[in-house]
Design a protein around this motif. Structure first.
Motif, short mmCIF file in Angstrom:
data_model
loop_
_atom_site.label_atom_id
_atom_site.label_comp_id
_atom_site.label_asym_id
_atom_site.label_seq_id
_atom_site.Cartn_x
_atom_site.Cartn_y
_atom_site.Cartn_z
N ALA A 28 0.83 -1.21 0.00
CA ALA A 28 0.00 0.00 0.00
C ALA A 28 0.87 1.26 0.00
CB ALA A 28 -0.94 -0.01 1.20
N LEU A 29 1.92 1.27 0.81
CA LEU A 29 2.82 2.42 0.85
C LEU A 29 3.53 2.61 -0.49
CD1 LEU A 29 4.39 1.95 4.41
CD2 LEU A 29 2.58 3.56 3.75
N LEU A 30 3.95 1.51 -1.08
CA LEU A 30 4.63 1.56 -2.37
C LEU A 30 3.71 2.05 -3.48
CD1 LEU A 30 7.26 0.96 -3.90
CD2 LEU A 30 6.45 -1.36 -4.22
N GLU A 31 2.49 1.53 -3.52
CA GLU A 31 1.52 1.93 -4.55
C GLU A 31 1.22 3.42 -4.49
OE1 GLU A 31 -1.85 -0.60 -3.87
OE2 GLU A 31 -1.04 -2.21 -5.11
N PRO A 54 -6.80 6.52 11.09
CA PRO A 54 -7.94 6.95 10.30
C PRO A 54 -8.97 5.84 10.08
CG PRO A 54 -6.01 6.72 8.90
CD PRO A 54 -5.56 6.51 10.32
N SER A 55 -8.64 4.60 10.40
CA SER A 55 -9.62 3.53 10.23
C SER A 55 -10.28 3.14 11.55
CB SER A 55 -8.98 2.30 9.58
OG SER A 55 -8.16 1.63 10.50
N TYR A 56 -10.07 3.96 12.58
CA TYR A 56 -10.80 3.81 13.84
C TYR A 56 -10.29 2.67 14.70
CZ TYR A 56 -14.93 4.98 16.61
OH TYR A 56 -15.77 5.41 17.59
N THR A 57 -9.00 2.51 14.79
CA THR A 57 -8.41 1.51 15.67
C THR A 57 -8.38 2.04 17.09
OG1 THR A 57 -7.05 0.66 13.91
CG2 THR A 57 -6.29 0.22 16.13
N PHE A 58 -8.58 1.17 18.05
CA PHE A 58 -8.49 1.55 19.45
C PHE A 58 -7.23 0.95 20.06
CE2 PHE A 58 -13.07 1.83 18.74
CZ PHE A 58 -13.33 3.09 19.26
N ALA A 76 -5.21 3.02 4.94
CA ALA A 76 -5.88 4.32 4.96
C ALA A 76 -4.86 5.45 5.05
CB ALA A 76 -6.86 4.39 6.14
N LEU A 77 -3.84 5.26 5.86
CA LEU A 77 -2.79 6.27 5.98
C LEU A 77 -2.09 6.47 4.63
CD1 LEU A 77 -0.36 7.17 8.60
CD2 LEU A 77 0.64 6.31 6.50
N ALA A 78 -1.79 5.37 3.93
CA ALA A 78 -1.11 5.47 2.63
C ALA A 78 -1.93 6.29 1.65
CB ALA A 78 -0.83 4.08 2.08
N VAL A 79 -3.23 6.04 1.61
CA VAL A 79 -4.10 6.77 0.69
C VAL A 79 -4.18 8.25 1.08
CG1 VAL A 79 -6.47 6.98 -0.14
CG2 VAL A 79 -5.42 4.74 0.02
N GLU A 80 -4.24 8.53 2.38
CA GLU A 80 -4.30 9.92 2.84
C GLU A 80 -2.99 10.66 2.58
OE1 GLU A 80 -6.82 11.75 4.20
OE2 GLU A 80 -8.16 10.07 3.85
N ALA A 81 -1.87 9.97 2.64
CA ALA A 81 -0.56 10.60 2.49
C ALA A 81 -0.10 10.75 1.05
CB ALA A 81 0.49 9.79 3.26
N THR A 82 -0.80 10.13 0.11
CA THR A 82 -0.36 10.15 -1.28
C THR A 82 -0.33 11.56 -1.87
OG1 THR A 82 -0.66 9.11 -3.43
CG2 THR A 82 -2.65 9.82 -2.31
#
Length: 99
Positions: A28-31, A54-58, A76-82
């Motif tokens: 995901a990070l690479l993509e 961002p995916s609501y982990t506790f 989710a982080l990878a998509v937000e950081a792109t």
């Protein structure tokens, strides 16, 4: 899967997390071309002074784990950081209504 196909449920006997999740996270990070930036951000996710997943982990309160996130949170982080962005040309071809 087509919208009419029934979902398939299969037994999964592998560990939750582990090397499969690490591979999916790296992919995901690479993509999204955020290997360095994303990796550094993952070390701050769900930590004091960092930010919430961002995916609501506790996370466990007071947890000292280095990696305190789930695979979906990493994706989710990878998509937000792109840096990838949709351009004006995209919306000229695809109306918001059709999307």
């Amino acid at each position: 899967m087509s919208e009419t196909a029934k979902p398939r449920y299969e037994t999964y006997d592998q560990p939750a997390g582990g090397w499969g999740a690490a591979k999916a996270t790296a992919k995901a990070l690479l993509e999204q071309s955020v290997i360095g930036k994303g990796s550094r951000a993952l070390l701050s996710m769900n930590k004091p002074g960092g930010f919430k997943c961002p995916s609501y982990t506790f996370p466990d309160p007071g947890s000292e784990k280095t990696l305190e996130f789930c695979e979906n949170g990493a994706k989710a982080l990878a998509v937000e950081a792109t840096k990838k962005r949709v351009t004006r040309a995209f919306f000229e071809q695809h109306t918001v209504t059709k999307l």
